[in-house]
Design an enzyme around this catalytic site. Structure first.
Site, mmCIF file in Angstrom:
data_model
loop_
_atom_site.group_PDB
_atom_site.id
_atom_site.type_symbol
_atom_site.label_atom_id
_atom_site.label_comp_id
_atom_site.label_asym_id
_atom_site.label_seq_id
_atom_site.Cartn_x
_atom_site.Cartn_y
_atom_site.Cartn_z
ATOM 1 N N ASP A 9 0.690 -1.098 0.085
ATOM 2 C CA ASP A 9 -0.083 0.028 -0.114
ATOM 3 C C ASP A 9 0.964 1.204 -0.027
ATOM 4 O O ASP A 9 2.116 1.320 0.372
ATOM 5 C CB ASP A 9 -0.847 0.018 1.266
ATOM 6 C CG ASP A 9 -1.610 1.300 1.380
ATOM 7 O OD1 ASP A 9 -2.225 1.590 0.502
ATOM 8 O OD2 ASP A 9 -1.505 1.870 2.587
ATOM 9 N N ASP A 11 -0.341 5.319 0.677
ATOM 10 C CA ASP A 11 -0.670 6.294 1.680
ATOM 11 C C ASP A 11 -0.691 5.598 3.353
ATOM 12 O O ASP A 11 -1.426 4.631 3.428
ATOM 13 C CB ASP A 11 -1.699 6.866 1.579
ATOM 14 C CG ASP A 11 -1.822 7.739 -0.042
ATOM 15 O OD1 ASP A 11 -1.016 8.384 -0.091
ATOM 16 O OD2 ASP A 11 -2.429 7.272 -0.975
ATOM 17 N N THR A 123 -4.974 3.324 -3.651
ATOM 18 C CA THR A 123 -5.983 3.939 -4.052
ATOM 19 C C THR A 123 -5.528 5.187 -4.911
ATOM 20 O O THR A 123 -6.286 5.665 -5.737
ATOM 21 C CB THR A 123 -6.919 4.231 -2.883
ATOM 22 O OG1 THR A 123 -7.570 2.901 -2.277
ATOM 23 C CG2 THR A 123 -8.168 5.293 -2.998
ATOM 24 N N SER A 125 -3.281 8.082 -7.104
ATOM 25 C CA SER A 125 -3.059 8.015 -8.519
ATOM 26 C C SER A 125 -1.576 7.616 -8.684
ATOM 27 O O SER A 125 -0.682 7.790 -8.033
ATOM 28 C CB SER A 125 -3.344 9.445 -9.025
ATOM 29 O OG SER A 125 -2.532 10.359 -8.622
HETATM 30 C C1 XBP Z 1 -5.356 6.146 0.112
HETATM 31 C C2 XBP Z 1 -6.533 7.022 -0.088
HETATM 32 C C3 XBP Z 1 -6.366 8.146 -1.115
HETATM 33 C C4 XBP Z 1 -5.501 9.233 -0.569
HETATM 34 C C5 XBP Z 1 -5.450 10.345 -1.529
HETATM 35 O O1 XBP Z 1 -5.971 4.865 0.688
HETATM 36 O O2 XBP Z 1 -7.611 6.691 0.216
HETATM 37 O O3 XBP Z 1 -7.669 8.689 -1.286
HETATM 38 O O4 XBP Z 1 -5.980 9.770 0.476
HETATM 39 O O5 XBP Z 1 -5.208 10.100 -2.730
HETATM 40 P P1 XBP Z 1 -5.005 3.414 0.664
HETATM 41 P P2 XBP Z 1 -5.959 10.435 -3.866
HETATM 42 O O6 XBP Z 1 -3.851 3.936 1.458
HETATM 43 O O7 XBP Z 1 -5.883 2.377 1.421
HETATM 44 O O8 XBP Z 1 -4.775 2.999 -0.809
HETATM 45 O O9 XBP Z 1 -6.452 12.034 -3.815
HETATM 46 O O10 XBP Z 1 -5.184 10.561 -5.445
HETATM 47 O O11 XBP Z 1 -7.138 9.688 -4.174
HETATM 48 MG MG MG Z 2 -3.137 2.998 3.305
#
Ligand code: XBP
Ligand code: MG
Length: 255
Positions: A9, A11, A123, A125
């Site tokens: 993952d 973020d 999730t 980009s």
């Molecule tokens: C990450 C997210 C993303 C980020 C922001 O979830 O939910 O929406 O907060 O990125 P995970 P974007 O770690 O479970 O993948 O603005 O590009 O969506």
């Molecule tokens: Mg995450």
């Protein structure tokens, strides 16, 4: 069934991007459009229940009496805010605001040297992944990852398993031979729904959340201390591939 692949993952797991990156960049975007809205740390924590930045904006706009009433107008505003947020996020990453969490780069390197396949299942980009990993690991960062599956590659974001099933397919690895590294309940649910065992490195926003389905939970890859179940390695220091292989093996054993 042996450990053949790591699925990362982004973020919260690779870096504390939510509190120190995306949240502040959303606030930059509000400011740039002359909007009085700002997301506090606490409010952003609530909004993280919605995965996807544009979707998160729409959820927040739906609660604001001063947001456009028309759905189409709200959609357009969320799109523009999200576009500006991503530019602001890239600028913040570029100036060095967001380093990888301790232990992450060492484990990516160890896995690569040991011949494990590695993939990204996120999730966010591709542009945001490129900004973060290009800055942290250098221009050759992509050579470590045989699959990079992002929000724009799938119809449904986490907790839907699509990013995981696509990453497995691109790597040519069976779910039982992979281990996911996650920080959020939605991320764990996505990996589990794809049949992949998961370990959780606690991030600031999900420090206390229940994460049903995780094979192991700990404070981060920087330390073998504080993990449940305990890491197999006895020496102090960072979590290594041996620790991951033991957790992965335990997850395959029927209870
Ligand atoms: C990450 C997210 C993303 C980020 C922001 O979830 O939910 O929406 O907060 O990125 P995970 P974007 O770690 O479970 O993948 O603005 O590009 O969506
Ligand atoms: Mg995450």
């Amino acid at each position: 069934m042996s450990l053949r692949a790591l699925l990362w993952d982004v973020d919260g797991t690779l870096a504390e991007t939510e509190r120190d990156g995306h949240r502040l960049a959303f606030n930059d975007a509000f400011e740039a459009l002359g909007l009085p809205w700002r997301w506090s740390e606490a409010r952003y924590g609530e909004l993280l229940a919605v995965t996807g930045g544009r979707e998160r904006l729409l959820a927040d706009l739906a609660t604001r009496p001063d947001a456009p009433a028309e759905a189409a107008e709200r959609e357009a505003l969320a799109r523009e805010l999200h576009r500006r947020k991503n530019l602001a996020y890239a600028a913040r990453v570029d100036r060095g605001d967001l380093g990888l969490r301790e232990g992450v780069a060492a484990l990516i390197d160890e896995a690569a040297r040991s011949g494990l396949r590695q993939g990204i299942a996120t999730t966010t980009s591709r542009d945001n992944v490129q900004a973060l990993l290009g800055r942290a690991l250098g221009p050759g960062w992509l050579r470590h990852f045989g699959a990079v599956v992002c929000g724009e590659d799938v119809v449904a974001k986490k907790p839907d398993p699509a990013v995981y099933t696509q990453a497995l397919a691109r790597l040519g690895v069976a779910a039982a031979d992979a281990l996911a590294l996650e920080d959020s309940p939605a991320g764990v649910a996505a990996a589990r729904a794809a049949g992949v065992a998961v370990i959780v490195t606690r991030s600031v926003y999900f420090a206390d959340h229940a994460v049903p389905g995780a094979t192991a939970i700990g404070p981060g890859l920087h330390s073998r201390e504080g993990w449940r179940p305990a890491a197999v390695g006895h020496s102090p220091g960072r979590v290594t591939l041996d620790d991951l292989a033991a957790w992965h093996a335990a997850a395959q054993t029927p209870r």
